[in-house]
Design an enzyme around this catalytic site. Structure first.
Site, PDB file in Angstrom:
ATOM      1  N   HIS A  22       0.823  -1.208   0.000  1.00  0.00           N
ATOM      2  CA  HIS A  22       0.000   0.000   0.000  1.00  0.00           C
ATOM      3  C   HIS A  22       0.859   1.261   0.000  1.00  0.00           C
ATOM      4  O   HIS A  22       2.024   1.260   0.436  1.00  0.00           O
ATOM      5  CB  HIS A  22      -0.936   0.015   1.204  1.00  0.00           C
ATOM      6  CG  HIS A  22      -0.217   0.068   2.521  1.00  0.00           C
ATOM      7  ND1 HIS A  22       0.303   1.233   3.044  1.00  0.00           N
ATOM      8  CD2 HIS A  22       0.074  -0.905   3.420  1.00  0.00           C
ATOM      9  CE1 HIS A  22       0.874   0.982   4.207  1.00  0.00           C
ATOM     10  NE2 HIS A  22       0.765  -0.304   4.458  1.00  0.00           N
ATOM     11  N   GLU A 117      -7.682   1.792  -0.822  1.00  0.00           N
ATOM     12  CA  GLU A 117      -7.443   3.074  -1.486  1.00  0.00           C
ATOM     13  C   GLU A 117      -6.274   2.976  -2.463  1.00  0.00           C
ATOM     14  O   GLU A 117      -6.288   3.601  -3.540  1.00  0.00           O
ATOM     15  CB  GLU A 117      -7.192   4.161  -0.444  1.00  0.00           C
ATOM     16  CG  GLU A 117      -8.441   4.533   0.346  1.00  0.00           C
ATOM     17  CD  GLU A 117      -8.198   5.581   1.415  1.00  0.00           C
ATOM     18  OE1 GLU A 117      -9.179   6.179   1.896  1.00  0.00           O
ATOM     19  OE2 GLU A 117      -7.019   5.803   1.782  1.00  0.00           O
ATOM     20  N   GLU A 196      -2.779  -6.788   7.427  1.00  0.00           N
ATOM     21  CA  GLU A 196      -1.521  -6.447   8.096  1.00  0.00           C
ATOM     22  C   GLU A 196      -1.273  -7.364   9.291  1.00  0.00           C
ATOM     23  O   GLU A 196      -2.215  -7.917   9.880  1.00  0.00           O
ATOM     24  CB  GLU A 196      -1.607  -4.983   8.570  1.00  0.00           C
ATOM     25  CG  GLU A 196      -0.440  -4.497   9.391  1.00  0.00           C
ATOM     26  CD  GLU A 196       0.856  -4.401   8.618  1.00  0.00           C
ATOM     27  OE1 GLU A 196       1.418  -5.484   8.321  1.00  0.00           O
ATOM     28  OE2 GLU A 196       1.307  -3.276   8.334  1.00  0.00           O
TER      29      GLU A 196
END
Length: 326
Positions: A22, A117, A196
């Site tokens: 990310h 995102e 995560e």
């Protein structure tokens, strides 16, 4: 002896398996946000969105596509060469071993906000390619949305298909598509096993500093965070997810094609994924440092050997100086 059923089965492995970490998140620049924002809700920074778009360009560059000149054009629009913003990882020995076009991508994303995102940023670049190459338009109400009022991912087909998304005629306008040109078809699947490493719930900055110091002496792989996970725990769910992938590789020909698989995930997960896939020892795992935000890691299939090769050079620790080296 093969049965009628087994003789119909084919091993369709994707040409590439790609991992994307990310982009930069709020917690990457300010650890205090972990004291009051749940880890799964931490968003990208503005720099993180730039890194996500950059990752989309890097993904296009390793695909076999019809229009490479258009990829160069999109690189001029989205690619960032400033290493202070986007620090990529070098590719070594990558030259597509297969010339087959990559028309079908399956994205698996961690359900955390920052990974969704990041995926949205990657899809922006792919949607741009599809629009300019074959005139396939994303419908405003049908686009993949990483956040929503009631849920973080909005799936246009309703709750019965929650957790899956595809850029088909339901979500994209194909009415004016150029018939002679293919477009990149993609599917998105939410996958909690890509999340995560769990560092515990709300994390106090001062106490976490002490915990991280203990991890240095104990070892990064086996050290378990209080109320959280060790990298060894992450390894167990990586193993489970890889078993799922291998089953998909063995599906019948009637199943949907996967030319490329992309995992949008986190730094530790990426390294553990590679550790499990390539059977690294835990010492080998601990020799690698975390990969940069927004980086793209490429695994390529050699059909002659039926094996994947890691084409991306990962950064390692300089044991003498305690710093990262490329």
């Amino acid at each position: 002896m093969s049965t009628p059923e087994t003789s119909q089965r084919v091993r369709h492995k994707p040409r590439l398996v790609v991992l994307i970490r990310h982009g930069e998140s709020e917690s990457n620049i300010n650890k205090s946000v972990n004291e009051y924002i749940p880890n799964q809700l931490i968003p990208l920074t503005e720099k993180g969105y730039i890194q996500a778009h950059n990752a989309g360009v890097q993904l296009l560059k390793v695909l076999n596509l019809e229009d490479n000149k258009l990829v160069d054009k999109l690189a001029d629009k989205y690619e960032i060469k400033d290493e202070n913003v986007c620090k990529g990882l070098p590719l070594e020995g990558y030259k597509p071993l297969s010339k087959d076009k990559d028309c079908n991508i399956v994205f698996y994303t961690s359900p955390y906000r920052r990974t969704r995102e990041t995926l949205r940023g990657v899809l922006d670049v792919i949607d741009d390619y599809n629009l300019e190459h074959s005139n396939v338009k994303s419908c405003p109400d049908g686009a993949y949305k990483p956040t929503g009022k009631q849920q973080y991912a909005v799936w246009p087909w309703g709750p019965e298909t929650s957790g899956e998304y595809t850029n088909s005629e339901t979500t994209h306008d194909l009415s004016e598509k150029v018939e002679s040109k293919d477009y990149i078809k993609y599917r998105v699947k939410d996958e909690p096993r890509l999340r995560e490493q769990d560092f515990g719930n709300f994390q106090e900055v001062s106490s976490m500093k002490d915990v991280l110091e203990k991890r240095k002496t104990y070892g990064h792989f086996f050290f378990r965070f209080p109320q959280g996970e060790s990298a060894a725990d992450v390894y167990d769910r990586v193993a489970s997810f890889q078993e799922t992938l291998f089953r998909h590789f063995e599906e019948r020909q009637s199943k949907k094609i996967r030319d490329v698989i992309v995992l949008v995930t986190h730094g530790i997960y990426s390294r553990v994924f590679l550790m499990k896939w390539f059977r690294w020892t835990y010492e080998e795992f601990e020799s690698f440092t975390n990969v940069p935000n927004g980086c793209v890691i490429v695994m390529e299939l050699d059909e002659k050997t039926d094996r994947y090769f890691l084409r991306t050079k990962l950064p390692r620790w300089d044991c003498e100086n305690g710093t990262s080296v490329e």
